[in-house]
Design an enzyme around this catalytic site. Structure first.
Site, PDB file in Angstrom:
ATOM      1  N   GLU A  14      -4.703  -6.070  -3.684  1.00  0.00           N
ATOM      2  CA  GLU A  14      -4.989  -4.993  -2.491  1.00  0.00           C
ATOM      3  C   GLU A  14      -3.882  -3.824  -3.017  1.00  0.00           C
ATOM      4  O   GLU A  14      -2.916  -3.821  -3.342  1.00  0.00           O
ATOM      5  CB  GLU A  14      -4.691  -5.161  -1.067  1.00  0.00           C
ATOM      6  CG  GLU A  14      -5.048  -4.371  -0.095  1.00  0.00           C
ATOM      7  CD  GLU A  14      -4.724  -4.807   1.389  1.00  0.00           C
ATOM      8  OE1 GLU A  14      -5.025  -4.036   2.218  1.00  0.00           O
ATOM      9  OE2 GLU A  14      -4.449  -5.868   1.283  1.00  0.00           O
ATOM     10  N   THR A  45      -3.633   0.867  -2.968  1.00  0.00           N
ATOM     11  CA  THR A  45      -3.891   1.990  -1.928  1.00  0.00           C
ATOM     12  C   THR A  45      -5.418   2.617  -1.757  1.00  0.00           C
ATOM     13  O   THR A  45      -5.803   2.993  -0.690  1.00  0.00           O
ATOM     14  CB  THR A  45      -3.089   3.457  -2.894  1.00  0.00           C
ATOM     15  OG1 THR A  45      -1.586   2.818  -2.829  1.00  0.00           O
ATOM     16  CG2 THR A  45      -3.236   4.667  -1.934  1.00  0.00           C
ATOM     17  N   SER A  78      -9.592  -2.808  -2.635  1.00  0.00           N
ATOM     18  CA  SER A  78      -9.177  -4.409  -2.502  1.00  0.00           C
ATOM     19  C   SER A  78     -10.018  -5.066  -3.506  1.00  0.00           C
ATOM     20  O   SER A  78     -11.067  -4.570  -3.866  1.00  0.00           O
ATOM     21  CB  SER A  78      -9.232  -4.946  -1.135  1.00  0.00           C
ATOM     22  OG  SER A  78      -8.495  -4.302  -0.111  1.00  0.00           O
ATOM     23  N   ASP A 102      -1.216   4.181 -15.142  1.00  0.00           N
ATOM     24  CA  ASP A 102      -0.399   3.414 -14.087  1.00  0.00           C
ATOM     25  C   ASP A 102      -0.381   1.911 -14.743  1.00  0.00           C
ATOM     26  O   ASP A 102      -0.446   0.720 -14.330  1.00  0.00           O
ATOM     27  CB  ASP A 102      -1.519   2.966 -13.012  1.00  0.00           C
ATOM     28  CG  ASP A 102      -0.705   2.579 -11.761  1.00  0.00           C
ATOM     29  OD1 ASP A 102       0.473   2.534 -11.785  1.00  0.00           O
ATOM     30  OD2 ASP A 102      -1.254   2.089 -10.789  1.00  0.00           O
TER      31      ASP A 102
END
Length: 473
Positions: free
Chosen positions: A111, A113, A116, A252
């Site tokens: 999960e 930001t 999910s 990321d």
């Protein structure tokens, strides 16, 4: 394209100002797997970067008995699931019309930001030409089965798992479109997640991707020996080389976005929700804009650590997406010409985590503290040079930050409580040499992913099957 008579539609996301336009064909067919049965009009979906593990290792209790042979190689089985998560899954299946006709969700794996991720059984796997399933395509190459095994598997229905990424309705259409388009372009690598297909029902968009068995990073990062770390880093840099070759920044990179299977020594890079295409030649334009203000800033600064009372410099805006502790210095200094080297820095932080056995290694709450953390390691002198490279100034009066900083080798020795009786090994020293090249403050001198794969630290290990070999099978 009709979804078994339902209102759910397969997506080719074409973004307009305020909505996603649904087009009949997602254009994934033939690249990630066309349909075996042309009368079936439903499809699978993309894979969620199972990024932020929530720590609650609860899965779903399947009422159907599955033998060991029925589990796919990428499955870690079906386990019990928490009541709260089960209620969430039931609500999700109920809200997304006819989703249960094609998938049976058996657990929640992550999960974040913006989304999910759920683990699900692909109930109609055998009705498709699953070109996205690289493990199935190469299974005969890696481990040829006997005739009895092949007959046994042909008689039983294979259970194949996929990851369903539920993108929150708060995400903008542009963000959703960008992620799906990038995933479509990144097909073909065994180290990068591929998009199977995507669906929209009303305002809800889901993406379906292959499910990859992996272990939580926190369960193994202190246990891996140097040879195992080499395998991990080579797999990660192989993925980055593939992504960067297409002019894409992941933005990321962190352990939870690299799903690693320790038993296979292979990982898969996931979660391209923050990714973007590289749009600059890498020349930092903020250097020139800073020269005119640097002298004035020093004159107006009355004390060490002060700042100009009337600072005339224009405010800087730049993409600072990513996870705290893994942002490169050029991101922290708001450089507006960020390159794929920001991913290499993040990969270097992962290697530092392995060597120091500290996770997270950098844990600042904001960008200012992150710069201070970085300065504690690299020192004032190098941080001033790095800041100037991006049109900024760096000054601090914190006494614990020295002028020259500390070597990464010394940092690792402190973190692992080494002494004269337990010095760093030759393998660890080789790892530190590689680490210094990835954690270079000047992005122009930092290794690229392609260069990293040519370094002795990653070449002096057993050969692996390359992506090119996989693609030609």
């Amino acid at each position: 394209m009709p979804y078994n008579g339902a209102e759910v539609q397969q997506l080719d996301v074409s973004v307009s100002d305020d909505y996603i336009e649904v087009i009949d064909d997602i254009n994934v067919k033939g690249r990630h797997g066309g349909r075996r049965n042309a009368q079936d009009s439903a499809s699978d979906s993309d894979h969620k970067s199972q990024s932020d593990q929530d720590g609650s290792d609860c899965n779903h209790n399947d009422s159907t008995y599955l033998s060991d042979d029925q589990y796919s190689e990428e499955s870690d089985g079906v386990e019990d699931i928490c009541p709260e998560v089960q209620e969430e899954i039931d609500q999700f299946m109920k809200s997304f019309h006819k989703l249960d006709f094609h998938y049976k969700i058996v657990g929640k794996t992550g999960e974040g930001t913006f989304s999910s991720v759920y683990k699900a059984i692909d109930l109609r796997y055998d009705r498709y030409i699953n070109d996205w399933d690289l493990d199935e395509r190469t299974s005969e190459f890696h481990s040829p089965r006997s005739k009895r095994q092949r007959l046994h598997h042909s008689k039983e229905k294979r259970v194949k798992y996929v990851a369903i990424k539920k993108i929150y309705v708060t995400s903008s259409p542009q963000r959703i479109h960008n992620e799906l388009e990038l995933l479509k372009d990144l097909s073909g690598s065994k180290n990068v997640v591929s998009l199977i297909t995507a669906f929209r029902h009303l305002d809800q968009v889901i993406a379906i991707m292959p499910y990859f068995r992996h272990v939580d990073f926190r369960d193994y990062f202190r246990k891996l020996e140097i040879p195992d770390i080499q395998l991990y880093m080579r797999s990660l840099f192989t993925a980055l080389k593939f992504v960067h070759a297409k002019g894409i920044l992941h933005r990321d990179i962190k352990p939870t976005n690299f799903l690693y299977d320790c038993s296979k020594g292979r990982g898969v890079l996931v979660d391209f929700g923050l990714a973007e295409r590289e749009s600059d030649d890498g020349t930092c334009s903020c250097i020139n804009s800073a020269n005119g203000f640097r002298k004035e800033s020093k004159q107006n600064s009355s004390a060490l650590g002060g700042y100009p009372k009337n600072d005339q410099r224009p405010s800087k805006r730049a993409n600072r997406a990513g996870t705290r502790g893994f942002r490169a210095p050029e991101v922290l200094f708001k450089c507006n010409a960020q390159t794929t080297k920001i991913d290499v820095w993040s990969a270097g932080v992962i290697l530092l985590t392995f060597l120091s056995k500290r996770f997270p290694f950098f844990n600042s709450p904001d960008d200012i503290d992150a710069v201070i953390e970085m300065a504690t390691v690299f020192g004032r002198v190098r941080m001033r040079v790095c800041a100037a490279l991006h049109g900024a100034t760096f000054e601090t009066a914190i006494p614990t930050i020295t002028e020259k900083g500390h070597s990464l080798g010394r940092i690792v020795e402190w973190a692992t409580a080494r002494n004269k009786d337990n010095p760093l090994t030759s393998q660890e020293k080789a790892a530190l040499e590689f680490l210094e090249a990835t954690l270079e403050l000047d992005h122009r001198k930092r290794l690229s992913a392609s260069q990293a794969l040519q370094q002795p630290f990653l070449t002096q290990i057993d050969p692996d099957v390359s992506d090119d070999e996989v693609e030609t099978i």
